[in-house]
Design an enzyme around this catalytic site. Structure first.
Site, PDB file in Angstrom:
ATOM      1  N   GLY A  51       0.750  -1.248   0.000  1.00 25.26           N
ATOM      2  CA  GLY A  51       0.000   0.000   0.000  1.00 25.26           C
ATOM      3  C   GLY A  51       0.780   1.297   0.000  1.00 25.26           C
ATOM      4  O   GLY A  51       0.183   2.364  -0.066  1.00 25.26           O
ATOM      5  N   TRP A  53       2.680   2.734  -2.265  1.00 23.16           N
ATOM      6  CA  TRP A  53       2.577   3.544  -3.486  1.00 23.16           C
ATOM      7  C   TRP A  53       1.227   4.251  -3.544  1.00 23.16           C
ATOM      8  O   TRP A  53       1.149   5.427  -3.899  1.00 23.16           O
ATOM      9  CB  TRP A  53       2.810   2.669  -4.724  1.00 23.16           C
ATOM     10  CG  TRP A  53       4.265   2.433  -5.009  1.00 23.16           C
ATOM     11  CD1 TRP A  53       5.267   2.295  -4.095  1.00 23.16           C
ATOM     12  CD2 TRP A  53       4.880   2.322  -6.294  1.00 23.16           C
ATOM     13  NE1 TRP A  53       6.472   2.093  -4.739  1.00 23.16           N
ATOM     14  CE2 TRP A  53       6.264   2.100  -6.086  1.00 23.16           C
ATOM     15  CE3 TRP A  53       4.396   2.360  -7.593  1.00 23.16           C
ATOM     16  CZ2 TRP A  53       7.170   1.945  -7.135  1.00 23.16           C
ATOM     17  CZ3 TRP A  53       5.299   2.195  -8.648  1.00 23.16           C
ATOM     18  CH2 TRP A  53       6.667   1.992  -8.418  1.00 23.16           C
ATOM     19  N   ASP A  71      -5.100  -5.604  -6.653  1.00 24.13           N
ATOM     20  CA  ASP A  71      -4.183  -6.642  -6.181  1.00 24.13           C
ATOM     21  C   ASP A  71      -5.012  -7.855  -5.792  1.00 24.13           C
ATOM     22  O   ASP A  71      -6.238  -7.765  -5.682  1.00 24.13           O
ATOM     23  CB  ASP A  71      -3.389  -6.137  -4.959  1.00 24.13           C
ATOM     24  CG  ASP A  71      -2.052  -6.858  -4.797  1.00 24.13           C
ATOM     25  OD1 ASP A  71      -2.023  -8.105  -4.897  1.00 24.13           O
ATOM     26  OD2 ASP A  71      -1.033  -6.186  -4.558  1.00 24.13           O
ATOM     27  N   ASP A  89      -6.803 -10.404 -10.361  1.00 23.16           N
ATOM     28  CA  ASP A  89      -5.519 -10.937 -10.829  1.00 23.16           C
ATOM     29  C   ASP A  89      -5.141 -10.174 -12.101  1.00 23.16           C
ATOM     30  O   ASP A  89      -5.837 -10.266 -13.113  1.00 23.16           O
ATOM     31  CB  ASP A  89      -5.666 -12.434 -11.123  1.00 23.16           C
ATOM     32  CG  ASP A  89      -4.365 -13.078 -11.584  1.00 23.16           C
ATOM     33  OD1 ASP A  89      -3.401 -12.341 -11.897  1.00 23.16           O
ATOM     34  OD2 ASP A  89      -4.320 -14.318 -11.653  1.00 23.16           O
ATOM     35  N   ASP A 111       4.166  -1.750  -9.557  1.00 23.41           N
ATOM     36  CA  ASP A 111       5.324  -2.248  -8.811  1.00 23.41           C
ATOM     37  C   ASP A 111       5.183  -3.761  -8.648  1.00 23.41           C
ATOM     38  O   ASP A 111       5.650  -4.347  -7.685  1.00 23.41           O
ATOM     39  CB  ASP A 111       5.403  -1.550  -7.444  1.00 23.41           C
ATOM     40  CG  ASP A 111       6.773  -1.698  -6.794  1.00 23.41           C
ATOM     41  OD1 ASP A 111       7.779  -1.763  -7.523  1.00 23.41           O
ATOM     42  OD2 ASP A 111       6.851  -1.740  -5.547  1.00 23.41           O
ATOM     43  N   LYS A 151       7.768  -1.583 -13.013  1.00 22.14           N
ATOM     44  CA  LYS A 151       8.986  -2.292 -12.591  1.00 22.14           C
ATOM     45  C   LYS A 151       9.203  -3.510 -13.478  1.00 22.14           C
ATOM     46  O   LYS A 151       8.255  -4.238 -13.774  1.00 22.14           O
ATOM     47  CB  LYS A 151       8.852  -2.738 -11.137  1.00 22.14           C
ATOM     48  CG  LYS A 151      10.036  -3.581 -10.659  1.00 22.14           C
ATOM     49  CD  LYS A 151      10.068  -3.718  -9.167  1.00 22.14           C
ATOM     50  CE  LYS A 151       9.037  -4.671  -8.644  1.00 22.14           C
ATOM     51  NZ  LYS A 151       9.074  -4.765  -7.174  1.00 22.14           N
TER      52      LYS A 151
END
Length: 198
Positions: A51, A53, A71, A89, A111, A151
Site C-alpha cells: 500500500g 505507493w 491486487d 488478478d 510495482d 517495474k
C-alpha cells in the site's frame, strides 16, 4: 541475535515516517525526477499491496484526485475516501471489465513483482509477463498525455518491451532508484506523455 537482512535504512525510515513499505522511496524518487503525479490526478496502482505507493499517490493527488488499487491482497490501512480497492488478478484482467469500473486514468503505476525462484532467466520471464499485463492495462485506461511507471527485472526480452512501450509514449526513460536493493536486477520504465492508440 541475527539481524534481519531486509531491515535496512529504507525499511527503518519507512517505519519512522509511517509509510506502509520501504518501496515508497522508489516511487518518490521517480515522481520527483519526472513529476508524474499532480494534484487532482486519477491514479491506478497495479499490485497495490502492501500500500505504500497508493499511500504516496493519495497524498500527492489531494482531495481533488483519486486512487484505485488492484491486487489479489488488500493493502494496509488507507483511510481515504478517495481510495478504492479492486481484488483482481492482473494477469487475467479483462480490459473491458476494468474500463467499466475505473474512469480514465492520468497515471498508471505498476510495482508488480513475481514469485522469484533465484533462477535469473525464469525470474526475468515472470517479471516480463507481469510487465506486459501492466502495459495492456495502462494502454487501455490512460488519458492522452498520461504517464506509466512499471517495474521490470532486466532480461533478454526487456529491449523489445521498451521499444514497444516507446511507440505509445512521447518519451520513455529508465531509472534504478537509490532505494533498490544492491543485488536486485529491477529497473523502472517510465512512459511519459501517452499518445493514445492503445
Amino acid at each position: 541475535m541475527r539481524r534481519n537482512r531486509w531491515d535496512d535504512y529504507y525499511a527503518r525510515r519507512a517505519r519512522e515516517e509511517k509509510w506502509l513499505a520501504r518501496s515508497v522511496y522508489k516511487l518518490q524518487e521517480i515522481d520527483r525526477k519526472f513529476k508524474l503525479i499532480r494534484t487532482g490526478c486519477r491514479v491506478l496502482d497495479l499490485g497495490c499491496s502492501p500500500g505504500s505507493w497508493s499511500q504516496y499517490a493519495l497524498k500527492k493527488v489531494g482531495k481533488e484526485g483519486d486512487v484505485v488499487g488492484i491486487d489479489l491482497n488488500p493493502p494496509g490501512r488507507l483511510p481515504y475516501s478517495n481510495f478504492r480497492f479492486l481484488k483482481a488478478d492482473i494477469t487475467s484482467l479483462n480490459a473491458e471489465w476494468l474500463r467499466r469500473r475505473v474512469s480514465p486514468r492520468d497515471v498508471v503505476l505498476s510495482d508488480l513483482a513475481p514469485m522469484t525462484t533465484g533462477i535469473a532467466v525464469t525470474d526475468a520471464a515472470r517479471s516480463m509477463a507481469l510487465a506486459e499485463s501492466a502495459a495492456e492495462v495502462a494502454l487501455s485506461v490512460l488519458t492522452e498525455r498520461g504517464n506509466f511507471v512499471c517495474k521490470v527485472l532486466e532480461g533478454e526480452d526487456f529491449r523489445d518491451y521498451k521499444l514497444r512501450i516507446a511507440s505509445y509514449f512521447q518519451e520513455v526513460r529508465l531509472l534504478r532508484p537509490k532505494a533498490t536493493r544492491k543485488r536486485s536486477k529491477e529497473i523502472y520504465l517510465v512512459g511519459l506523455g501517452f499518445k493514445g492508440g492503445g
